[in-house]
Scaffold this motif. Structure first.
Motif, short mmCIF file in Angstrom:
data_model
loop_
_atom_site.label_atom_id
_atom_site.label_comp_id
_atom_site.label_asym_id
_atom_site.label_seq_id
_atom_site.Cartn_x
_atom_site.Cartn_y
_atom_site.Cartn_z
N ARG A 174 0.91 -1.15 -0.15
CA ARG A 174 0.16 -0.12 -0.31
C ARG A 174 1.42 1.23 0.14
NH1 ARG A 174 -4.31 0.83 5.49
NH2 ARG A 174 -4.84 3.60 4.00
N PHE A 175 0.96 2.39 -0.58
CA PHE A 175 1.57 3.44 -1.14
C PHE A 175 0.40 4.69 -1.51
CE2 PHE A 175 3.84 -0.17 -2.31
CZ PHE A 175 4.90 -0.10 -1.42
N VAL A 176 0.82 5.68 -0.64
CA VAL A 176 0.20 7.10 -0.90
C VAL A 176 0.62 7.73 -2.15
CG1 VAL A 176 -0.98 7.47 1.35
CG2 VAL A 176 1.28 7.91 1.10
N SER A 177 0.58 7.85 -3.26
CA SER A 177 0.79 9.00 -3.74
C SER A 177 0.67 10.69 -3.82
CB SER A 177 0.22 9.08 -5.10
OG SER A 177 0.69 9.92 -6.25
N LEU A 178 1.12 11.65 -3.68
CA LEU A 178 1.18 12.81 -2.66
C LEU A 178 1.50 13.75 -4.37
CD1 LEU A 178 3.29 12.47 0.61
CD2 LEU A 178 1.52 12.05 -0.12
N THR A 179 0.84 14.74 -4.37
CA THR A 179 1.03 16.09 -4.90
C THR A 179 2.08 16.57 -4.70
OG1 THR A 179 -0.33 17.39 -3.78
CG2 THR A 179 -1.38 15.95 -5.56
N PRO A 180 2.48 17.07 -5.10
CA PRO A 180 3.64 18.45 -4.51
C PRO A 180 2.81 19.43 -3.49
CG PRO A 180 3.86 18.65 -7.24
CD PRO A 180 2.84 17.82 -6.66
N ASP A 181 2.07 20.02 -3.35
CA ASP A 181 1.28 20.63 -2.16
C ASP A 181 1.34 19.74 -1.26
OD1 ASP A 181 1.47 23.12 -3.65
OD2 ASP A 181 -0.82 22.32 -4.35
N GLN A 182 0.85 18.03 -1.16
CA GLN A 182 0.85 17.52 -0.26
C GLN A 182 2.54 17.51 0.36
OE1 GLN A 182 -1.77 14.47 -2.05
NE2 GLN A 182 -3.51 14.96 -1.27
N GLN A 183 3.02 17.32 -0.72
CA GLN A 183 4.42 16.87 -0.43
C GLN A 183 5.06 18.22 1.33
OE1 GLN A 183 7.19 14.89 -3.03
NE2 GLN A 183 5.24 14.75 -4.28
#
Length: 134
Positions: free
Chosen positions: A6-15
């Protein structure tokens, strides 16, 4: 039994938001949770994150679910009720009246308070209530 990765994918803003929480978060718990999400985004498994941070596997999984459901708000500590007060408002009113009659006499005040209210508390509890109230 193999577990699904299970992995999350983050947008640059979320990062950016998670990095700020990880580096500058007011509470340690928030910093740990943000760190876990960032590690997962970088490809670390739940078991690896568990070992790095030193929490249970279920805890990491819960953090991931909270992040997916609510974002950064899901990683914040929720308000808690805490322990109920030992003295009611009427008890405090009785205590204030007794202080007027028996100032600087905590043992006497303690005995009279228990006699009048039937509420058995320690002298320390009365002292703390008085400090807070007066």
């Amino acid at each position: 039994m193999s577990r699904r990765l299970r992995f999350v994918s983050l947008t640059p803003d979320q990062q950016r938001i998670l990095n700020e929480a990880y580096q500058y978060g007011e509470k340690r718990a928030l910093r740990r949770r943000a760190h876990a999400i960032l590690l997962n985004h970088k490809g670390h498994t739940i078991n690896q994150i568990r070992d790095i941070i030193g929490v249970r596997r279920d805890t990491v999984s819960t953090w991931l679910s909270q992040w997916e459901a609510e974002g950064i708000e899901g990683l914040q500590d929720k308000p808690r009720e805490g322990r109920p007060h030992l003295l009611s408002e009427s008890d405090l009113a009785v205590l204030e009246q007794l202080v007027e009659k028996y100032p600087h006499q905590l043992p006497v005040l303690h005995a009279k308070f228990q006699e009048q209210t039937g509420n058995v508390v320690s002298q320390d509890t009365l002292r703390r209530a008085l400090k807070k109230r007066l």
